[in-house]
Design a protein around this motif. Structure first.
Motif, short mmCIF file in Angstrom:
data_model
loop_
_atom_site.label_atom_id
_atom_site.label_comp_id
_atom_site.label_asym_id
_atom_site.label_seq_id
_atom_site.Cartn_x
_atom_site.Cartn_y
_atom_site.Cartn_z
N VAL A 1 1.03 -1.11 0.16
CA VAL A 1 0.06 -0.26 0.23
C VAL A 1 0.84 1.17 -0.29
O VAL A 1 1.55 1.13 0.65
CB VAL A 1 -0.95 0.34 0.93
CG1 VAL A 1 -2.15 1.04 1.48
CG2 VAL A 1 -1.57 -1.13 1.49
N PRO A 2 0.87 1.95 -0.78
CA PRO A 2 1.56 3.11 -0.79
C PRO A 2 1.25 4.42 0.17
O PRO A 2 -0.47 4.89 0.92
CB PRO A 2 1.41 3.81 -2.54
CG PRO A 2 -0.02 3.30 -2.49
CD PRO A 2 -0.40 2.35 -1.92
N GLU A 3 2.14 5.36 -0.18
CA GLU A 3 2.11 5.91 1.58
C GLU A 3 0.83 7.21 0.60
O GLU A 3 2.05 8.55 0.14
CB GLU A 3 3.76 6.91 1.57
CG GLU A 3 3.45 7.43 2.99
CD GLU A 3 4.88 8.11 3.29
OE1 GLU A 3 5.60 7.74 4.35
OE2 GLU A 3 5.94 7.87 2.26
N GLU A 4 -0.12 7.29 0.76
CA GLU A 4 -1.83 8.05 0.41
C GLU A 4 -2.03 7.97 1.73
O GLU A 4 -2.39 7.31 3.23
CB GLU A 4 -1.75 8.36 -0.61
CG GLU A 4 -0.64 8.08 -1.32
CD GLU A 4 -0.32 9.45 -1.94
OE1 GLU A 4 -0.59 10.08 -1.50
OE2 GLU A 4 0.74 9.74 -2.36
N LEU A 5 -3.34 9.22 1.69
CA LEU A 5 -4.19 9.20 2.10
C LEU A 5 -5.31 8.15 1.93
O LEU A 5 -5.26 8.71 0.07
CB LEU A 5 -5.29 11.16 2.12
CG LEU A 5 -6.06 10.42 3.79
CD1 LEU A 5 -5.75 10.55 4.89
CD2 LEU A 5 -6.74 12.70 3.31
N SER B 1 -10.03 8.98 5.53
CA SER B 1 -9.85 8.36 6.99
C SER B 1 -8.61 7.57 7.61
O SER B 1 -8.53 6.89 8.49
CB SER B 1 -11.17 7.15 7.31
OG SER B 1 -11.18 6.41 6.60
N VAL B 2 -8.13 7.39 6.45
CA VAL B 2 -6.43 6.29 6.74
C VAL B 2 -5.74 6.78 5.83
O VAL B 2 -5.30 6.56 5.03
CB VAL B 2 -6.87 4.91 6.17
CG1 VAL B 2 -5.65 4.42 7.21
CG2 VAL B 2 -8.18 4.31 7.15
N LYS B 3 -4.21 6.92 6.67
CA LYS B 3 -2.93 7.70 6.30
C LYS B 3 -1.99 6.41 6.35
O LYS B 3 -1.76 5.65 7.29
CB LYS B 3 -2.85 8.89 6.46
CG LYS B 3 -1.28 9.20 6.43
CD LYS B 3 -0.86 10.03 4.80
CE LYS B 3 0.28 10.00 3.70
NZ LYS B 3 0.61 11.16 4.57
N VAL B 4 -1.64 6.12 5.04
CA VAL B 4 -0.26 4.58 5.26
C VAL B 4 1.10 5.50 4.65
O VAL B 4 0.75 6.49 4.39
CB VAL B 4 -0.80 4.10 3.94
CG1 VAL B 4 0.40 2.93 4.44
CG2 VAL B 4 -1.97 2.95 4.59
N VAL B 5 1.39 5.40 5.96
CA VAL B 5 3.41 5.84 6.34
C VAL B 5 4.36 4.52 5.94
O VAL B 5 3.57 3.46 7.10
CB VAL B 5 3.57 7.03 7.26
CG1 VAL B 5 2.50 7.98 6.87
CG2 VAL B 5 3.53 6.08 8.31
N LYS B 6 5.36 4.70 5.59
CA LYS B 6 6.70 3.79 5.18
C LYS B 6 6.77 3.98 6.94
O LYS B 6 7.87 2.99 7.07
CB LYS B 6 7.47 4.39 4.36
CG LYS B 6 6.59 3.36 2.82
CD LYS B 6 7.70 4.62 1.69
CE LYS B 6 7.41 3.94 0.50
NZ LYS B 6 5.69 4.88 -0.21
#
Length: 582
Positions: free
Chosen positions: A137-141, A162-167
């Motif tokens: 999953v890329p680093e995005e909202l 509602s979900v932010k993914v970060v490395k």
């Protein structure tokens, strides 16, 4: 149709340039303080008979107002209210946001489901669904989508942004503070020169609330790790029926953010303008969820958002009119005990370098008891009665408090400020963020940075602005939150001039940024007196791309579109062309 409504309609259509005297006459029915009154119904021209459309449905965490920031490979526990249905067959996915301009879905494996509970949602059918964020999953909202079968029926709920993914979580993270955006506020046209930027109920949505649209574009370019927004999202006093239109408009506007935003209510969001129909507190729960909460930015920050307009409905209510007696701050016992427990729980497990912050609409340092002049006999009479009855809902106390509020304004008007400050000191809180006054102020006291930020509403002094906080590498302090002088925020408009409509910085693409190009040029204009680092989102045809300046911080293929994010630092008062080629 009375003259006020006619004048308002002309303002909205842009058909009339209002002489200053007439504009001020129009606004004279609205008191300068927050306890004002008005009677226009111009919003009805947009969508007559708009009905309540609750946004918080089955998913109750994470929400647009309380997003989750999670690392690849980590677990996320979602809270879902199945509304007395027995669930099975859970499916969870992340989808691109409305602002992302891409397609693509990422499925999140479900690891565990169990019965749960919520401190703010009263339901016996809440389930905690634990999923894993896959590495790809890329680093995005993202928007969150949850599906399950309840009593034989397939049910799907979506929660935007509602979900932010970060490395990785950054030790030197940055966040922004915005406040008092005031969708629907007539004060945005107090100066007739601001009519275009206000876009007050403009029939063309692209021209509505231009000041807010421009602010959101700047936030997305700066791309902070998160944003906190401290209340007064809308106006809520022109007419009891207008609230629902303002909640709908505000929700629509907030979906334009491309970064996680944490939101608490202000007094204008929480008014109860009649006995049964219009209660902002109920609307808030249906559109944004909890009135107070906490969140973590990895191990590096623990932030609490709380409701500083914590009054009984009677105090928040316009008794027979849309004038309200109370608009100052207060915290009652239930919320205070929650804050104490949350800070104590966090303190037991926090790393030494963790930042601890609180944010709310009202600043607990600014108490009416201290600010209102003791030389005024009416002030002394009010506090004498307040202390004797200790009942702010007593009718004579309300009436006297409203009159003095109109004369001196209301800051922190009720209970809880001293106790809250003591709790903050006991738990080593570093930073406290606030709005309400529409002015800038920085105060440091007992090791706590109290930051009040000017509004996004066009009434702000010295200008429409926000703050960018950048964490220092060596300690728990921040920099960059003062643009100039002792306390000024970063101006949205060049030199603070709202009527000209020229923003402090912006990006424009030479060609359509829609995934159809193999070359593209972004022109970034920085009109600030300081350098600026921005993140430019390019949407190109599939391929590998190199920028003429700056660096690629992310590239990801979504279907046939290649998303390329380029980070570049622009010197003060400079125009920079950023070319992207295969």
């Amino acid at each position: 149709m009375n003259w006020r409504t006619k004048l308002t309609a002309l303002v909205i259509s842009g058909a009339l340039t209002i002489p200053a005297g007439q504009a001020h006459a129009f606004l004279s029915s609205i008191d300068k303080q927050d306890g004002g009154i008005g009677n226009t119904e111009n919003y009805l021209d947009m969508v007559p008979n708009l009905a309540l459309d609750p946004k918080v449905d089955n998913i109750i965490y994470p929400l647009m107002s309380t997003p989750a920031i999670k690392k690849n490979g980590s677990d996320l526990t979602i809270k879902v209210d199945t509304k007395d249905k027995n669930p099975a067959g859970w499916e969870v996915s992340l989808n691109p946001t409305e602002a992302a301009n891409i397609d693509g879905t990422f499925t999140l494996p479900v690891k565990n489901v169990q019965k749960g509970s919520s401190y703010w949602k009263d339901s016996s059918s809440i389930y905690e669904v634990t999923v894993q964020i896959p590495d790809e999953v890329p680093e995005e909202l993202f928007d969150l989508q949850v599906s399950y079968t309840g009593n034989g029926t397939r049910i799907t709920d979506d929660e935007p942004n509602s979900v932010k993914v970060v490395k990785e979580f950054k030790k030197e993270f940055k966040f922004m503070h915005l406040t008092d955006i005031h969708v629907g506020s007539p004060r945005n046209v107090a100066d007739p020169a601001n009519i275009t930027e206000a876009g007050l109920w403009h029939p063309d949505r692209t021209k509505r609330w231009l000041y807010l649209q421009k602010t959101i574009k700047q936030v997305n370019l700066l791309k902070p790790d998160f944003v906190v927004m401290t209340g007064d999202l809308m106006y809520g006093q022109m007419n009891p029926k207008e609230y629902i239109y303002e909640y709908e408009e505000t929700y629509r506007m907030l979906k334009q953010f491309d970064v996680p935003v944490y939101i608490v209510p202000g007094n204008h969001d929480y008014y109860a303008q009649d006995a049964t129909l219009t209660d902002g507190a109920k609307y808030w729960e249906q559109y944004f969820g909890p009135q107070y909460f906490s969140f973590d930015y990895g191990p590096y920050a623990h932030m609490i958002g709380y409701n500083s307009f914590d009054w009984h409905k009677f105090d928040r209510q316009g008794h027979g009119s849309v004038s309200v007696p109370t608009w100052g701050g207060q915290i009652r016992d239930e919320q205070m005990e929650w804050i104490k427990k949350d800070l104590a729980d966090n303190k037991s497990s926090a790393q030494p370098e963790q930042v601890r912050g609180l944010f709310s609409h009202h600043n607990p340092l600014w108490r009416d008891r201290d600010i209102w002049p003791s030389t005024d006999p009416h002030v002394n009479e009010y506090w004498k009665e307040y202390d004797a009855k200790h009942d702010p809902q007593h009718l004579t106390t309300l009436i006297k408090g409203e009159a003095l509020g109109i004369k001196y304004d209301q800051q922190w008007h009720g209970e809880g400020s001293h106790e809250l400050i003591d709790v903050m000191k006991q738990n080593n809180v570093n930073i406290s963020l606030h709005g309400h006054t529409h002015i800038d102020n920085i105060t440091e006291q007992d090791g706590i940075l109290y930051s009040t930020t000017a509004s996004i509403e066009l009434s702000a002094k010295p200008w429409v602005g926000y703050r960018l906080f950048e964490k220092n590498a060596t300690d728990n302090k921040f920099n960059s939150y003062v643009y100039e002088g002792p306390d000024r925020s970063m101006p949205v408009y060049q030199n603070g001039n709202t009527s000209a409509g020229v923003v402090s910085f912006e990006n424009k693409f030479q060609l359509p940024n829609d995934g159809s190009q193999v070359t593209q040029t972004a022109t970034v204009t920085n009109r600030l007196n300081k350098s600026l680092t921005v993140n430019i989102p390019f949407y190109m045809k599939q391929g590998s791309y190199t920028p003429s300046v700056g660096k690629v911080v992310e590239t990801q293929l979504y279907g046939s579109k290649q998303f390329v994010e380029v980070q570049v630092t622009i010197p003060p008062n400079t125009v920079e062309n950023v070319e992207l080629k295969r």
